[in-house]
Write a protein that holds these residues in place. Structure first.
Motif, mmCIF file in Angstrom:
data_model
loop_
_atom_site.group_PDB
_atom_site.id
_atom_site.type_symbol
_atom_site.label_atom_id
_atom_site.label_comp_id
_atom_site.label_asym_id
_atom_site.label_seq_id
_atom_site.Cartn_x
_atom_site.Cartn_y
_atom_site.Cartn_z
ATOM 1 N N CYS A 148 13.350 4.561 -3.642
ATOM 2 C CA CYS A 148 12.625 4.760 -5.137
ATOM 3 C C CYS A 148 12.745 3.545 -6.456
ATOM 4 N N LEU A 157 3.460 -1.785 -8.833
ATOM 5 C CA LEU A 157 4.307 -0.733 -8.196
ATOM 6 C C LEU A 157 2.581 -0.375 -7.445
ATOM 7 N N TYR A 158 2.435 -0.558 -6.106
ATOM 8 C CA TYR A 158 1.117 0.344 -5.741
ATOM 9 C C TYR A 158 1.758 0.808 -4.547
ATOM 10 N N ALA A 159 0.834 2.068 -4.627
ATOM 11 C CA ALA A 159 1.411 3.576 -3.729
ATOM 12 C C ALA A 159 0.238 4.058 -2.460
ATOM 13 N N GLY A 205 2.847 10.197 -4.225
ATOM 14 C CA GLY A 205 1.705 8.710 -4.750
ATOM 15 C C GLY A 205 1.168 8.927 -5.889
ATOM 16 N N GLU A 209 1.077 7.704 -9.403
ATOM 17 C CA GLU A 209 -0.122 7.179 -10.755
ATOM 18 C C GLU A 209 -0.362 8.058 -11.762
ATOM 19 N N VAL A 214 3.198 4.252 -10.785
ATOM 20 C CA VAL A 214 2.586 3.476 -9.798
ATOM 21 C C VAL A 214 1.019 2.567 -10.483
ATOM 22 N N ALA A 217 -2.989 4.272 -7.212
ATOM 23 C CA ALA A 217 -2.403 4.658 -5.610
ATOM 24 C C ALA A 217 -3.504 4.675 -5.109
#
Length: 297
Positions: A148, A157-159, A205, A209, A214, A217
């Motif tokens: 993390c 940061l994308y998830a 995720g 977001e 994030v 997501a």
């Protein structure tokens, strides 16, 4: 750092994942990087996007648990990519099951205070923060503890919606050590960060977001989130490298300065760009309704 069982040797139920079919060697990002070594703990893959590098953490038997050996390789690759004039954006990812399931607990479990303090243990993890090239984390599966923290060190940061974030160090009688308490608090606020760090609870995720940790997501798995990251990275890489570096610099400065000082700092960088060739090229192309041909100078 991460107390999760995922940072330890895998149980039998995970052995099918620990023994994947032998992959074909990925192509390097650009001709200038063909001299990169074949790393053991990471892969440098062909992103199929001009100006974009793709790094994949590759310790499947430990769900990409973060070890000192992994960071020696990751930092070496990042340094070479930073020095490559053709690389203007980097995507960092893991696998469907784990971005990185935490720190390698077995490696650190016997450390004494004197050893950890005198050797500045895990300080090399923060090397990624010194890079001027934008880095996008594409997270699927577990991103726990050090995983993390590594994701939060990236610029975007994308998830996946089902990604599993957390700072569960409290369960080991310790605390985050690679910036988790600081970056998580800045991203989602004190109360939520305090709750997560004191309880060791995980969060998805999708929730990350909503909380602002994030940027986006997505449904699906690693392929879908990597595709999103590569698309964004390719768009970034299509611009002037001089402007890209400056934009990253001023946004990062906002984390260190008050609003007045930050705006003054931004203005100085803005003024300095009028000394670049690309500023002249960009504004001239806009006025003439043409596509700019950047010189990256």
């Amino acid at each position: 750092m991460n107390p999760s069982r995922f940072a330890r040797p895998l149980s039998r139920s995970f052995r099918h994942f620990a023994q994947p079919a032998k992959p074909t060697l990925p192509r390097v990002v650009a001709r200038s990087l063909s001299s990169l070594p074949q790393y053991e703990n990471i892969l440098i893959e062909d992103s199929q996007k001009p100006g974009v590098a793709l790094i994949r953490l590759n310790r499947p038997k430990a769900l990409n648990a973060l070890s000192s050996a992994l960071f020696v390789e990751l930092n070496d690759a990042l340094k070479k990519l930073e020095e490559d004039p053709e690389t203007r954006a980097i995507v960092l990812t893991g696998s469907d099951k784990a971005f990185a399931a935490g720190a390698d607990i077995l490696e650190m479990s016997t450390l004494t205070f004197a050893e950890a303090y005198s050797k500045n243990f895990i300080a090399p993890w923060s090397y990624i923060m010194t890079l001027r090239t934008p880095i996008i984390a594409a997270v699927s599966g577990h991103a726990l503890g050090g995983g993390c923290e590594l994701a939060m060190m990236c610029d975007i940061l994308y998830a996946t919606k089902t990604a599993n974030f957390g700072q569960p160090e409290i369960k080991l009688g310790t605390i985050p050590g690679a910036g988790g308490s600081q970056r998580l608090t800045k991203a989602i606020g004190k109360s939520k960060a305090m709750e997560l760090i004191l309880t060791g609870n995980n969060y998805s995720g999708e929730q990350a977001e909503k909380d602002g940790l994030v940027a986006k997501a997505v449904d699906g798995g690693n392929k879908e989130v990597v595709d999103l990251a590569l698309t964004t990275a390719a768009k970034i890489a299509s611009y002037s490298r001089v402007a890209i570096v400056a934009a990253k610099e001023v946004v990062n400065k906002s984390q260190d300065l008050g609003i007045r000082e930050g705006v003054e700092y931004e203005r100085r960088i803005f003024h300095s760009l009028f000394g670049s060739q690309d500023q002249k090229i960009g504004m001239k192309a806009f006025a003439e309704k043409k596509k700019p041909e950047w010189t990256h100078s």
